[in-house]
Enzyme design. Structure first.
Site, PDB file in Angstrom:
ATOM      1  N   PRO A 207       0.839  -1.199   0.000  1.00 56.42           N
ATOM      2  CA  PRO A 207       0.000   0.000   0.000  1.00 56.42           C
ATOM      3  C   PRO A 207       0.873   1.248   0.000  1.00 56.42           C
ATOM      4  CG  PRO A 207      -0.709  -1.528   1.725  1.00 56.42           C
ATOM      5  CD  PRO A 207       0.556  -2.085   1.146  1.00 56.42           C
ATOM      6  N   GLY A 210       2.132   3.697  -4.935  1.00 56.35           N
ATOM      7  CA  GLY A 210       1.798   4.495  -6.114  1.00 56.35           C
ATOM      8  C   GLY A 210       1.045   3.740  -7.197  1.00 56.35           C
ATOM      9  N   GLU A 427      13.712  -0.253  26.387  1.00 56.75           N
ATOM     10  CA  GLU A 427      14.383   0.467  25.294  1.00 56.75           C
ATOM     11  C   GLU A 427      15.897   0.309  25.389  1.00 56.75           C
ATOM     12  OE1 GLU A 427      12.693   1.332  22.863  1.00 56.75           O
ATOM     13  OE2 GLU A 427      10.724   1.276  23.819  1.00 56.75           O
ATOM     14  N   ASP A 502       7.014  -5.799  19.092  1.00 56.07           N
ATOM     15  CA  ASP A 502       8.298  -6.448  18.805  1.00 56.07           C
ATOM     16  C   ASP A 502       8.068  -7.925  18.487  1.00 56.07           C
ATOM     17  OD1 ASP A 502       9.493  -4.069  19.535  1.00 56.07           O
ATOM     18  OD2 ASP A 502       9.812  -4.693  21.607  1.00 56.07           O
TER      19      ASP A 502
HETATM   20  P1  ADP Z   1      -1.302   2.652  -3.703  1.00 56.03           P
HETATM   21  O1  ADP Z   1      -2.439   2.752  -4.674  1.00 56.03           O
HETATM   22  O2  ADP Z   1      -0.174   1.828  -4.197  1.00 56.03           O
HETATM   23  O3  ADP Z   1      -1.728   2.252  -2.322  1.00 56.03           O
HETATM   24  P2  ADP Z   1      -1.288   5.445  -4.086  1.00 56.03           P
HETATM   25  O4  ADP Z   1      -1.104   5.545  -5.547  1.00 56.03           O
HETATM   26  O5  ADP Z   1      -2.678   5.603  -3.583  1.00 56.03           O
HETATM   27  O6  ADP Z   1      -0.688   4.101  -3.534  1.00 56.03           O
HETATM   28  O7  ADP Z   1      -0.318   6.479  -3.389  1.00 56.03           O
HETATM   29  C1  ADP Z   1      -0.744   7.361  -2.388  1.00 56.03           C
HETATM   30  C2  ADP Z   1      -0.051   8.684  -2.509  1.00 56.03           C
HETATM   31  O8  ADP Z   1       1.339   8.542  -2.251  1.00 56.03           O
HETATM   32  C3  ADP Z   1      -0.123   9.258  -3.890  1.00 56.03           C
HETATM   33  O9  ADP Z   1      -1.312   9.977  -4.073  1.00 56.03           O
HETATM   34  C4  ADP Z   1       1.089  10.155  -3.926  1.00 56.03           C
HETATM   35  O10 ADP Z   1       0.823  11.371  -3.283  1.00 56.03           O
HETATM   36  C5  ADP Z   1       2.086   9.388  -3.094  1.00 56.03           C
HETATM   37  N1  ADP Z   1       2.950   8.559  -3.936  1.00 56.03           N
HETATM   38  C6  ADP Z   1       3.059   7.209  -3.885  1.00 56.03           C
HETATM   39  N2  ADP Z   1       3.952   6.771  -4.784  1.00 56.03           N
HETATM   40  C7  ADP Z   1       4.428   7.850  -5.430  1.00 56.03           C
HETATM   41  C8  ADP Z   1       5.378   8.056  -6.480  1.00 56.03           C
HETATM   42  N3  ADP Z   1       6.021   7.037  -7.041  1.00 56.03           N
HETATM   43  N4  ADP Z   1       5.586   9.325  -6.885  1.00 56.03           N
HETATM   44  C9  ADP Z   1       4.956  10.353  -6.327  1.00 56.03           C
HETATM   45  N5  ADP Z   1       4.058  10.239  -5.351  1.00 56.03           N
HETATM   46  C10 ADP Z   1       3.782   9.005  -4.875  1.00 56.03           C
HETATM   47 ZN    ZN Z   2      10.234  -2.669  21.875  1.00 58.68          ZN
END
Ligand code: ADP
Ligand code: ZN
Ligand code: MG
Length: 597
Positions: A207, A210, A427, A502
């Protein structure tokens, strides 16, 4: 934006009230009509026992019924007018009539297919409470904006403006996907050449890496509509709704073609089909509909289906067959350059002070996803605002990194002196142990100041990006993770819930070592990850037990090692813990000072 949303909310409420009124009025009407009807028709109705008598006495000529309904129309011999009857159990009744026919009695039994209108009368009444519930549910969905998620973006105002330039890193992936952009722009060229273009592309990745962004960028680059929906929407849906949603989605896509259909979290509908129980049957219907739609694409339809998942091993193999999602692209977490590019893109509209060094931020954030990096910059802007800084300063960014990193560990909140001591030794245990393990990175900061849900934390300097992690490194990581609990045990002879995160992480690492990376001698290099019991049995009857045994061995060994290290270096453990109790926080140079003294 906000105003827009408010208006939408108002509109939704109005729709909700109107729907409620409609349902209530309809209900009342049906009640009224039916009441009247049943008064008039009392003498036209046969009681069940009467009906059986009439059948036995061969007075019945014809019985007409609707499949699934308990009410029948009965035509008596020599009488024109039909009578009505209700049976307690349709199947039993049909069997009974068929038995009579077999006995040689002359009765015609007609079973009409289920039709809404025929049933409208009595069935409607019995369904009314359900219908009202359904209506209320739909209203709730709408009002919470849940319905919005599945909203189909229209071609005109909802075209995405995201371009490949907005996606940092991922150069090779973009290169692979550019061919899809070309196809969407000029499909006829490909068709003429006889080239086969993938219908479906599956994006694998954690997740926040991008996947959605790059899918939108394809639509943006090709300037075609982006129609999206998320698999998780289907999970709590009413029976049959999932499949019909899929059908509607593709109807829309066909109208808007050329276009992109994006299905997020496809694992929610495309999980491996195993059994046929309740919720899964519903899932299967949805999945089957998706397969039917994808198989049914004609060559004139320029529709590309993109789907995203972070659990590829869960997917039904049928999804991956030719003509479906036959192309798979892994979206990795960004490397050093990728992180730097992402940080640059997301700081474009932010006011950064000159002392901010994005290179060093990128170095400190190995393993972070694009979403986490974007989040760090946003947190930094919030922190800077709160501190009334003119610009985002380096300390704001460091604070933000901490906030995002520490947010992951979940120790319980420190309350009493006893808890404080436990946390300090916990810690200190992590920090001291890691200092004696060659593969582990140096300590950057140790703290027992509660942060969010966290009682304390130990931060390490970031690893440089590595493609491979060795077995030694993983074993030492386990020792560091268990160092917290070992510290509590040795110094206080008690253990706490503070180690729960952990333990979770350590168990996952140990399990991966055994089942994914084949790092144990007894099991060897066999991929056992995520396998069902019956699949495991292929490798021997007791393989499941062995996996558990090996995971336990790894953890036990690490715990023993951690305790040994801390007993051996008890002076350091005490010194760090004491300093923590006094100062609550130790930075890198203070830490090294204690260690070298
Ligand atoms: P996924 O669908 O893989 O969970 P998202 O595409 O929803 O991830 O990414 C969430 C946000 O993170 C995007 O809207 C952007 O702001 C940022 N982000 C993630 N990957 C990139 C990337 N390669 N370049 C620029 N921004 C990114
Ligand atoms: Zn710990
Ligand atoms: Mg996404």
């Amino acid at each position: 934006m906000n105003k827009d949303k408010n208006q939408k909310n108002k509109k939704n409420k109005l729709i909700a009230i109107a729907m409620l009124l409609l349902v209530v009025i309809l209900g009342l009407l049906v009640l009224l009509v039916n009441n009247k009807k049943s008064n008039e028709e009392d003498d036209k109705t046969l009681a069940y026992t009467e009906l059986i008598n009439e059948i036995t006495n061969e007075n019945v000529e014809k019985i007409e019924m609707t499949v699934g309904s308990t009410s029948l129309k009965v035509k008596m011999k020599g009488v024109d007018e039909e009578k009505k009857a209700i049976v307690p159990n349709t199947e039993a009744f049909i069997e009974l009539v068929q038995a009579k026919v077999a006995e040689g009695k002359d009765i015609e039994l007609i079973q009409n297919p289920r039709g809404f209108l025929e049933q409208a009368g009595s069935t409607f009444i019995s369904l009314l409470p359900t219908l009202i519930m359904v209506a209320l549910f739909i209203m709730l969905f709408k009002m919470q904006g849940l319905g919005e998620k599945g909203k189909i973006y229209d071609d005109t105002e909802r075209r995405t403006k995201v371009k490949f330039d907005d996606v940092a890193g991922l150069d090779e992936e973009k290169e692979e996907l550019i061919e899809i952009v070309d196809f969407l722009k000029r499909p006829e060229r490909f068709v003429k050449m006889g080239a086969k273009i993938p219908r479906g592309v599956l994006l694998y990745g954690k997740p926040g890496t991008g996947k959605t962004l790059i899918a939108k960028a394809i639509a943006g680059e090709a300037d075609v509509p982006f129609i999206s929906m998320s698999g998780s929407e289907f999970i709590e849906m009413f029976a049959g709704l999932g499949a019909s949603r899929v059908r509607k989605l593709f109807d829309k896509a066909r109208k808007l073609s050329p276009c992109i259909v994006f299905i997020d979290e496809i694992d929610a509908i495309g999980s491996r089909r195993t059994s046929n129980s309740g919720a899964e049957t519903e899932n299967n219907q949805t999945l089957n509909q998706l397969l039917v739609e994808m198989d049914g694409f004609s060559s004139e339809e320029t529709i590309i289906v993109l789907a995203a998942t972070n659990r590829p091993e869960m997917l039904d193999k049928a999804l991956l067959r030719p003509g479906r999602f036959d192309r798979q692209i892994t979206i990795p977490t960004p490397d050093l350059n990728g992180r730097l590019d992402i940080l640059k893109i997301h700081s474009k509209e932010k006011r950064l002070s000159n002392d901010v060094n994005l290179e060093s931020v990128a170095e400190d954030t190995a393993g972070f996803t694009g979403a986490e990096l974007a989040n760090i910059l946003n947190e930094a802007a919030i922190i800077a605002t709160k501190k009334k800084h003119e610009e985002i300063e380096n300390e704001d960014i460091e604070e933000a990194v901490k906030k995002v990193v520490v947010g992951i560990e979940k120790h319980s909140r420190v309350l009493s002196e006893h808890d404080k001591k436990l946390t300090a030794y916990h810690e200190a245990g992590h920090a001291v142990v890691s200092q004696y393990l060659p593969t582990q990175t140096p300590v950057k900061e140790v703290s027992i100041i509660p942060r969010g849900v966290t009682g304390g934390y130990t931060l390490y300097k970031s690893n440089e990006d590595k493609y491979y992690i060795s077995k030694t490194e993983m074993k030492e990581k386990l020792i560091v993770l268990l160092g917290g609990r070992a510290g509590e045990k040795i110094a206080i002879n008690d253990i706490s819930t503070g180690a729960s995160n952990d333990i979770e992480v350590a168990t996952q690492i140990a399990r991966d070592m055994v089942t994914k990376y084949g790092m144990t001698d007894s099991l060897g290099p066999i991929d056992l990850k995520g396998k069902e019991d019956y699949e495991l049995q292929l490798f021997g009857e007791t393989i499941g037990d062995k996996v558990g045994e090996e995971v336990k061995n790894l953890i036990d060994e690490a715990y023993v090692n951690a305790q040994q290290l801390l007993i051996q270096h008890r002076d350091k453990l005490d010194a760090i813990a004491q300093t923590l109790l006094e100062k609550e926080k130790i930075n890198e140079s203070e830490f090294n000072q204690i260690f070298n003294s």
